[in-house]
Design a protein around this motif. Structure first.
Motif, short mmCIF file in Angstrom:
data_model
loop_
_atom_site.label_atom_id
_atom_site.label_comp_id
_atom_site.label_asym_id
_atom_site.label_seq_id
_atom_site.Cartn_x
_atom_site.Cartn_y
_atom_site.Cartn_z
N ILE A 1 -28.86 16.57 12.40
CA ILE A 1 -29.71 15.48 11.93
C ILE A 1 -29.71 14.33 12.94
CG2 ILE A 1 -29.93 13.69 10.14
CD1 ILE A 1 -28.80 15.85 8.17
N ASN A 2 -28.53 13.98 13.46
CA ASN A 2 -28.44 12.89 14.44
C ASN A 2 -29.23 13.22 15.71
OD1 ASN A 2 -26.84 11.32 12.79
ND2 ASN A 2 -24.91 12.00 13.69
N ARG B 1 -39.89 12.58 7.12
CA ARG B 1 -40.13 11.20 7.54
C ARG B 1 -41.58 10.97 7.98
NH1 ARG B 1 -34.61 10.72 11.29
NH2 ARG B 1 -33.14 11.10 9.58
N ASN C 1 -41.34 8.58 17.84
CA ASN C 1 -41.55 8.88 16.42
C ASN C 1 -43.02 9.16 16.12
OD1 ASN C 1 -38.88 8.71 15.11
ND2 ASN C 1 -38.89 6.63 15.94
N SER D 1 -42.26 18.22 14.22
CA SER D 1 -40.89 17.74 14.01
C SER D 1 -40.05 18.80 13.32
CB SER D 1 -40.89 16.44 13.18
OG SER D 1 -41.41 16.65 11.88
N THR E 1 -32.98 13.29 15.09
CA THR E 1 -33.44 11.90 15.01
C THR E 1 -33.61 11.32 16.41
OG1 THR E 1 -32.37 11.55 12.86
CG2 THR E 1 -32.87 9.59 14.17
N ARG E 2 -32.64 11.59 17.27
CA ARG E 2 -32.73 11.11 18.65
C ARG E 2 -33.95 11.71 19.35
NH1 ARG E 2 -29.23 12.72 23.90
NH2 ARG E 2 -30.13 11.17 25.31
N ASN F 1 -36.99 9.95 18.28
CA ASN F 1 -37.04 8.63 18.91
C ASN F 1 -37.55 8.72 20.34
OD1 ASN F 1 -36.05 7.35 16.61
ND2 ASN F 1 -33.93 7.39 17.29
N ILE G 1 -35.74 15.48 8.32
CA ILE G 1 -36.42 14.94 9.51
C ILE G 1 -37.94 15.03 9.36
CG2 ILE G 1 -36.71 15.10 12.00
CD1 ILE G 1 -33.95 14.08 11.15
N THR H 1 -36.80 20.47 15.00
CA THR H 1 -35.55 20.33 14.24
C THR H 1 -34.95 21.69 13.93
OG1 THR H 1 -36.29 18.24 13.25
CG2 THR H 1 -34.54 19.44 12.12
#
Length: 254
Positions: free
Chosen positions: A59-60, A33, A71, A43, A63-64, A67, A30, A47
């Motif tokens: 990870i999902n 990125r 980001n 981040s 990522t959410r 978002n 994560i 995380t």
């Protein structure tokens, strides 16, 4: 196994697992990125905070969360208004929910606005010696604003017996050099020799099988015991062995 044989064995496993391929299934992907230092560390911190349970789910959900912050985590943290936090209301990862996420964002704004950022706080609060006591000091500063009582459980405190696995993992990401493209080496005010292994069920079980750890509980005392033994193998960068212990446990079922 002699000490020399053990070191050779673990050094080989470090080389095997401290590899960019490691990123494919690990939450450290994560922060990879992002390119801005502050984006990476924010981040990474968020995380690591939710890094328990199924790694695909971590990870999902991370990522959410990114978002939901457009980001651009540093920009969102430093410039958000109270109404912007409404978008986090329905966020949930296991017991970490929208109220927790909202306070974390609010506290991070305070950390960056008044205290110079995450690196400065961890470095300023750290006495000479290992990093564990500075985690406890960081927690006090992180919760200096009014906050839900339930949210405190999401930042562990080694001084109260916790292994603080997720914060130790975050510190490893930030401090260890980026020579292999896995960790970041962003923080220069804290040395690798002050880090502690992010102890979890996998690394703990492997450490016990290798006689690096005798204590049965994965707690602060176990971290101290493992620290002592890993520093005998490499006093400068003992936490590199996290890759070996974790890899042996998760990928090889050692």
């Amino acid at each position: 196994m002699t000490k020399t044989e053990l070191k050779d064995f673990l050094d080989a496993k470090v080389l095997q697992y401290e590899h960019p391929k490691f990123l494919e299934s690990d939450p450290i992907q994560i922060p990879h990125r992002f390119s801005l230092k502050e984006d990476i560390e924010i981040s990474a911190f968020l995380t690591a905070t939710i890094a328990w349970g199924n790694r695909k789910s971590i990870i999902n959900n991370a990522t959410r969360l990114m978002n939901l912050m457009d980001n651009a985590p540093h920009d969102f943290v430093t410039n958000h208004e109270a109404h912007d936090l409404e978008r986090l209301t329905d966020f949930v990862h296991r017991t970490f929910n929208g109220r927790d996420a909202s306070y974390f964002i609010t506290s991070l704004k305070n950390i960056y606005g008044l205290h110079g950022g995450l690196e400065t706080v961890f470095a300023m609060e750290a006495p000479k010696g290992f990093q564990q006591s500075s985690i406890s000091s960081f927690k006090k500063k992180f919760f200096e604003l009014p906050h839900p009582a339930r949210t405190q459980k999401h930042v562990s405190d080694p001084m109260r017996g916790s292994a603080a696995k997720r914060i130790n993992m975050f510190l490893r990401w930030m401090v260890r050099p980026d020579d292999t493209g896995v960790d970041f080496g962003l923080w220069k005010q804290i040395g690798t020799d002050r880090l502690s292994c992010p102890l979890d069920v996998h690394s703990g079980n492997v450490a016990r099988k290798l006689k690096l750890l005798l204590r049965k509980q994965n707690d602060a005392k176990a971290v101290a015991e493992l620290d002592k033994n890993l520093r005998k193998l490499d006093p400068i960068d003992p936490v590199k062995y996290d890759f070996a212990l974790f890899g042996l446990g998760v990928f090889e079922k050692f």
